[in-house]
Design a protein around this motif. Structure first.
Motif, PDB file in Angstrom:
ATOM      1  N   ARG A 192      15.045   5.772  -8.395  1.00 20.53           N
ATOM      2  CA  ARG A 192      16.145   5.550  -7.456  1.00 20.53           C
ATOM      3  C   ARG A 192      16.478   6.817  -6.673  1.00 20.53           C
ATOM      4  N   THR A 193      16.072   7.983  -7.190  1.00 19.40           N
ATOM      5  CA  THR A 193      16.414   9.266  -6.580  1.00 19.40           C
ATOM      6  C   THR A 193      15.253   9.869  -5.799  1.00 19.40           C
ATOM      7  N   PHE A 194      14.035   9.734  -6.342  1.00 19.54           N
ATOM      8  CA  PHE A 194      12.872  10.424  -5.781  1.00 19.54           C
ATOM      9  C   PHE A 194      11.825   9.431  -5.293  1.00 19.54           C
ATOM     10  N   ASN A 195      10.867   9.957  -4.512  1.00 20.26           N
ATOM     11  CA  ASN A 195       9.768   9.092  -4.066  1.00 20.26           C
ATOM     12  C   ASN A 195       8.694   8.934  -5.138  1.00 20.26           C
ATOM     13  N   CYS A 196       8.737   9.782  -6.174  1.00 20.37           N
ATOM     14  CA  CYS A 196       7.818   9.680  -7.324  1.00 20.37           C
ATOM     15  C   CYS A 196       6.345   9.672  -6.904  1.00 20.37           C
ATOM     16  N   GLY A 197       6.041  10.337  -5.811  1.00 19.75           N
ATOM     17  CA  GLY A 197       4.656  10.463  -5.365  1.00 19.75           C
ATOM     18  C   GLY A 197       4.248   9.499  -4.276  1.00 19.75           C
ATOM     19  N   VAL A 198       5.158   8.623  -3.845  1.00 15.38           N
ATOM     20  CA  VAL A 198       4.871   7.657  -2.779  1.00 15.38           C
ATOM     21  C   VAL A 198       5.849   7.911  -1.632  1.00 15.38           C
ATOM     22  N   GLY A 199       5.370   8.521  -0.562  1.00 14.46           N
ATOM     23  CA  GLY A 199       6.260   8.892   0.529  1.00 14.46           C
ATOM     24  C   GLY A 199       6.470   7.819   1.577  1.00 14.46           C
ATOM     25  N   PHE A 200       5.560   6.839   1.612  1.00 16.39           N
ATOM     26  CA  PHE A 200       5.621   5.802   2.648  1.00 16.39           C
ATOM     27  C   PHE A 200       4.880   4.585   2.111  1.00 16.39           C
ATOM     28  N   ILE A 201       5.366   3.389   2.415  1.00 15.31           N
ATOM     29  CA  ILE A 201       4.661   2.183   1.993  1.00 15.31           C
ATOM     30  C   ILE A 201       4.410   1.274   3.185  1.00 15.31           C
ATOM     31  N   LEU A 202       3.340   0.502   3.078  1.00 11.61           N
ATOM     32  CA  LEU A 202       2.982  -0.498   4.081  1.00 11.61           C
ATOM     33  C   LEU A 202       2.874  -1.857   3.402  1.00 11.61           C
ATOM     34  N   ILE A 203       3.330  -2.888   4.090  1.00 12.41           N
ATOM     35  CA  ILE A 203       3.133  -4.272   3.644  1.00 12.41           C
ATOM     36  C   ILE A 203       1.969  -4.828   4.458  1.00 12.41           C
ATOM     37  N   VAL A 204       0.911  -5.234   3.770  1.00  8.67           N
ATOM     38  CA  VAL A 204      -0.296  -5.695   4.466  1.00  8.67           C
ATOM     39  C   VAL A 204      -0.809  -6.982   3.831  1.00  8.67           C
TER      40      VAL A 204
ATOM     41  N   VAL B  32       0.861  -1.182   0.000  1.00  7.72           N
ATOM     42  CA  VAL B  32       0.000   0.000   0.000  1.00  7.72           C
ATOM     43  C   VAL B  32       0.897   1.232   0.000  1.00  7.72           C
ATOM     44  N   GLY B  33       0.708   2.090  -0.992  1.00 11.80           N
ATOM     45  CA  GLY B  33       1.462   3.334  -1.061  1.00 11.80           C
ATOM     46  C   GLY B  33       0.666   4.482  -0.476  1.00 11.80           C
ATOM     47  N   ILE B  34       1.371   5.402   0.181  1.00  6.37           N
ATOM     48  CA  ILE B  34       0.741   6.604   0.727  1.00  6.37           C
ATOM     49  C   ILE B  34       1.387   7.805   0.043  1.00  6.37           C
ATOM     50  N   GLY B  35       0.556   8.690  -0.480  1.00  7.85           N
ATOM     51  CA  GLY B  35       1.041   9.785  -1.305  1.00  7.85           C
ATOM     52  C   GLY B  35       1.980  10.736  -0.584  1.00  7.85           C
ATOM     53  N   SER B  36       2.920  11.284  -1.334  1.00  8.41           N
ATOM     54  CA  SER B  36       3.833  12.300  -0.820  1.00  8.41           C
ATOM     55  C   SER B  36       3.293  13.683  -1.139  1.00  8.41           C
TER      56      SER B  36
ATOM     57  N   GLY C 222      -7.196  11.391   5.824  1.00  9.92           N
ATOM     58  CA  GLY C 222      -6.779  12.474   4.945  1.00  9.92           C
ATOM     59  C   GLY C 222      -5.622  12.155   4.037  1.00  9.92           C
ATOM     60  N   GLU C 223      -5.219  10.895   3.997  1.00 11.80           N
ATOM     61  CA  GLU C 223      -4.112  10.511   3.125  1.00 11.80           C
ATOM     62  C   GLU C 223      -4.620  10.136   1.726  1.00 11.80           C
ATOM     63  N   THR C 224      -3.728  10.204   0.761  1.00 10.93           N
ATOM     64  CA  THR C 224      -3.943   9.594  -0.544  1.00 10.93           C
ATOM     65  C   THR C 224      -3.285   8.218  -0.491  1.00 10.93           C
ATOM     66  N   ALA C 225      -4.057   7.164  -0.689  1.00 10.57           N
ATOM     67  CA  ALA C 225      -3.518   5.812  -0.513  1.00 10.57           C
ATOM     68  C   ALA C 225      -4.040   4.901  -1.606  1.00 10.57           C
ATOM     69  N   PHE C 226      -3.237   3.896  -1.952  1.00  7.65           N
ATOM     70  CA  PHE C 226      -3.575   3.010  -3.065  1.00  7.65           C
ATOM     71  C   PHE C 226      -2.709   1.757  -2.985  1.00  7.65           C
ATOM     72  N   VAL C 227      -3.220   0.648  -3.490  1.00  8.77           N
ATOM     73  CA  VAL C 227      -2.404  -0.553  -3.647  1.00  8.77           C
ATOM     74  C   VAL C 227      -1.504  -0.326  -4.861  1.00  8.77           C
ATOM     75  N   CYS C 228      -0.217  -0.477  -4.650  1.00  8.03           N
ATOM     76  CA  CYS C 228       0.721  -0.167  -5.726  1.00  8.03           C
ATOM     77  C   CYS C 228       1.687  -1.307  -6.053  1.00  8.03           C
ATOM     78  N   GLY C 229       1.444  -2.476  -5.469  1.00  9.77           N
ATOM     79  CA  GLY C 229       2.327  -3.591  -5.783  1.00  9.77           C
ATOM     80  C   GLY C 229       2.060  -4.787  -4.891  1.00  9.77           C
ATOM     81  N   ARG C 230       2.973  -5.749  -4.967  1.00 11.80           N
ATOM     82  CA  ARG C 230       2.824  -7.000  -4.211  1.00 11.80           C
ATOM     83  C   ARG C 230       4.219  -7.525  -3.874  1.00 11.80           C
TER      84      ARG C 230
END
Length: 345
Positions: free
Chosen positions: A305-317, A189-193, A333-341
């Motif tokens: 490799r340099t920037f967060n590209c819009g994802v400031g924090f990730i969770l493994i759930v 789960v990605g949380i927006g930056s 109030g966060e922007t959140a989305f499933v962004c991988g596995r």
């Protein structure tokens, strides 16, 4: 022969050497109310002592482990110094430390700062510390002290540098990542930056220079703000939205996306034998990053490799908890989305 005592050889003072003790005292007086505004259970901030006490039992912990972090703001400070925009870098400083604590599952408890400069400018320093206090309030931790060092000859004029130090706690057995629980069914789960946060600014400054822009120009990716205003957006602090999910046992791992971006950081919260696989189409690349890539000719791998590209924090759930986690983050109030596995490494 005169009976008067001999005169000093040259009459030099510390002020003559470039260090203004009076300015330092004025700064301490100005920031005492800022520190008091960050009071929380376990701590009653009061500047001026030689150390700070914290009562873990009063903070509600039973059998805690202590987690410590330190970090800085990097060359984002150059923009602050060149433009006089000092107000947000204190939030950046706190964020870089407390988000790291959060990635371990820890609740931030207290914070200290180190401010070093060639010539102490009280108003600029007060604005920096006001940002630090705001960051502490956002993170729920107490600003318990710090150090202001005026060092002529080490720093030029009004140049300054910042370092932050934060202490957190987590109950024994609740530290992250929970490597023993992770598996290939887990989702990311990605949380927006809020933007580049506090990483990649040496490259950002090169891109701005190559584009022939000044900090006062309209941002090419945001016509409602100047380039300085857009690029000085403070780092987002995720503590209050994410910590409840961790305490509820819904998070198996986490990563703060800082230097190293989405290539280096995620693996720090993932078990050996597993790897993150991102769906790079799962979220739109924010305009600031699209502009940096185009204006700087930066390829996709280097961007990630340099920037967060819009994802400031990730969770493994766990997959079965993803919907609940997303709903909680969105409500906070966060922007959140499933962004991988997770996949086998």
């Amino acid at each position: 022969m005169s009976d008067s005592p001999p005169s000093p050889r040259n009459g030099l003072t510390y002020a003559d050497a470039g260090v203004d003790i009076d300015a330092g005292e004025r700064l301490v007086d100005a920031i005492k109310p800022l520190a008091r505004s960050t009071s929380r259970p376990g701590s009653e901030p009061s500047l001026g002592g030689f150390g700070a006490l914290f009562d873990l039992k009063a903070a509600g912990f039973t059998d805690p482990l202590i987690v410590a972090t330190t970090d800085g703001v990097g060359t984002k400070l150059k923009i602050a110094i060149e433009t006089g925009r000092h107000d947000g870098v204190g939030i950046d400083l706190v964020a870089m430390c407390v988000n790291d604590l959060l990635a371990q599952g820890a609740e931030p408890l207290l914070f200290l700062d180190y401010y070093a400069t060639g010539k102490l400018e009280v108003d600029a320093a007060r604005r920096v510390v006001a940002g630090i206090a705001e960051g502490c309030r956002q993170a729920g931790c107490a600003l318990v002290g710090g150090e202001t060092a005026e060092m002529p000859g080490m720093y030029a004029g009004g140049d300054y540098d910042l370092a932050g130090f934060s202490l957190g706690a987590v109950e024994r057995g609740q530290t992250l990542p929970r490597l023993d629980l992770q598996n290939t069914a887990d989702l990311i789960v990605g949380i927006g930056s809020s933007g580049p946060h506090s990483n990649g600014y040496s490259l950002i400054r090169r891109v701005v220079e190559a584009a022939g822009l000044t900090w006062g120009d309209d941002a090419p990716f945001d016509r409602n703000r100047t380039l300085a205003q857009a690029l000085m957006e403070p780092t987002r602090i995720y503590v209050k939205s994410v910590l409840p999910l961790m305490k509820a046992g819904l998070v198996k791992g986490a990563a703060h996306i800082t230097g190293g971006g989405l290539i280096e950081n995620p693996q720090r919260g993932i078990a050996e034998g597993l790897k993150p696989v991102f769906d790079w189409e799962a979220w739109p690349l924010p305009p600031v990053f699209a502009w940096l890539a185009e204006a700087g000719g930066v390829d996709a791998h280097e961007m990630r490799r340099t920037f967060n590209c819009g994802v400031g924090f990730i969770l493994i759930v766990a997959a079965e908890n993803a919907e609940q986690v997303l709903a909680s983050l969105l409500e906070a109030g966060e922007t959140a989305f499933v962004c991988g596995r997770l996949d086998p490494a």
